[in-house]
Write an enzyme that holds these catalytic residues in place. Structure first.
Site, PDB file in Angstrom:
ATOM      1  N   SER A  79       0.842  -1.195   0.000  1.00 25.54           N
ATOM      2  CA  SER A  79       0.000   0.000   0.000  1.00 25.54           C
ATOM      3  C   SER A  79       0.874   1.241   0.000  1.00 25.54           C
ATOM      4  O   SER A  79       1.996   1.242   0.517  1.00 25.54           O
ATOM      5  CB  SER A  79      -0.894   0.016   1.238  1.00 25.54           C
ATOM      6  OG  SER A  79      -1.571   1.252   1.350  1.00 25.54           O
ATOM      7  N   TYR A 127      -2.932  -0.902  10.195  1.00 25.07           N
ATOM      8  CA  TYR A 127      -2.918  -1.284   8.778  1.00 25.07           C
ATOM      9  C   TYR A 127      -1.606  -0.857   8.131  1.00 25.07           C
ATOM     10  O   TYR A 127      -0.958  -1.646   7.424  1.00 25.07           O
ATOM     11  CB  TYR A 127      -4.100  -0.647   8.056  1.00 25.07           C
ATOM     12  CG  TYR A 127      -4.137  -0.916   6.574  1.00 25.07           C
ATOM     13  CD1 TYR A 127      -4.550  -2.145   6.085  1.00 25.07           C
ATOM     14  CD2 TYR A 127      -3.747   0.062   5.662  1.00 25.07           C
ATOM     15  CE1 TYR A 127      -4.588  -2.399   4.715  1.00 25.07           C
ATOM     16  CE2 TYR A 127      -3.784  -0.176   4.293  1.00 25.07           C
ATOM     17  CZ  TYR A 127      -4.204  -1.405   3.830  1.00 25.07           C
ATOM     18  OH  TYR A 127      -4.227  -1.653   2.475  1.00 25.07           O
TER      19      TYR A 127
END
Length: 254
Positions: A147, A160
């Site tokens: 990400s 996350y």
């Protein structure tokens, strides 16, 4: 022209979103695609149906990657699906796409959510690779979906971001470890993609426009934008690329 015609590919979390886009693209390139899902069987079967409607080959199998027996369940389901198609037990491509999000800011954290994100986003990919090494053929491909949050501060979901940082580090280590077998290991890092995962962040036209404006192209990404990059990395054309973090954000925050 089917560059993956003789390959078997596994895509985790392939029932929807980016995972579905990757599964459809690899099948279009000729691979037999094992469509992993965690809970939504209906969506997984829809992915398989979409692939088969276009002449591709795929099958679904289930494993909750947050459970303690996830790896055992995963490979049991995979092997059963391959055996049904007289195509087992080896494979050529593993795309670790499945992920969980939503941990919140530091003051919102709970140990339960932290443990689940780490289990799904870090533990599962690592041990799926470990268990799969005797099945992954020499010259194979591993792609880990990372990400953009590992390169930019993202306090909205600190756990996350931490898990995806771990994915990047794992990618580097395994690229060196598996290089002697001709196996490449790379990470692909999407930015904001128009999927269910970030639907809350684009709930209004104004919010969606603000996310689109982060890209130099002034739009949100699509699953196909990510899938096309993954398709390149698992192809023979990418044989000399390993250990890399590939930014697929549309030039966000340049």
């Amino acid at each position: 022209m089917y560059p993956l015609a003789d390959r078997t590919a596994i895509v985790t979390g392939a029932s929807r979103g980016i995972g579905r886009g990757i599964a459809e693209r690899l099948a279009a390139d000729g691979a037999l695609v094992a469509v992993h899902y965690g809970s939504d069987e209906r969506a997984a079967r829809a992915t398989v149906a979409a692939i088969e409607e276009k002449g591709g080959r795929a099958f679904p199998f289930r494993a909750d990657l947050g459970e303690p027996d996830a790896v055992d369940t995963f490979y049991a389901g995979l092997e059963a699906g391959l055996a049904e198609r007289d195509a087992g037990p080896g494979f050529d491509i593993l795309v670790n796409n499945a992920g969980a999000s939503g941990s919140g800011r530091i003051h919102q954290l709970t140990t339960e959510v932290f443990d689940r994100l780490v289990a799904i986003n870090v533990k599962a990919p690592l041990f799926l690779i470990q268990r799969g090494l005797d099945r992954l053929r020499d010259g194979g491909r591993i792609v880990n979906i990372s990400s953009a949050v590992t390169k930019h501060a993202f306090p909205d979901s600190v756990t996350y971001a931490m898990t995806k940082g771990a994915v990047d580090t794992m990618t580097l280590a395994l690229a060196k470890e598996l290089g002697p077998r001709g196996i490449t290991v790379n990470a692909v890092a999407p930015g904001y993609i128009a999927t269910d995962m970030n639907a809350r962040r684009r709930a209004t036209p104004e919010a969606s426009a603000a996310l689109a404006a982060l890209s130099v192209f002034n739009r949100l990404g699509t699953p196909a934008d990510v899938a096309d990059v993954v398709a390149f990395l698992v192809s023979d054309d990418a044989r000399w690329i390993t250990g890399q973090y590939v930014d697929v954000t549309g030039g966000s925050a340049l």
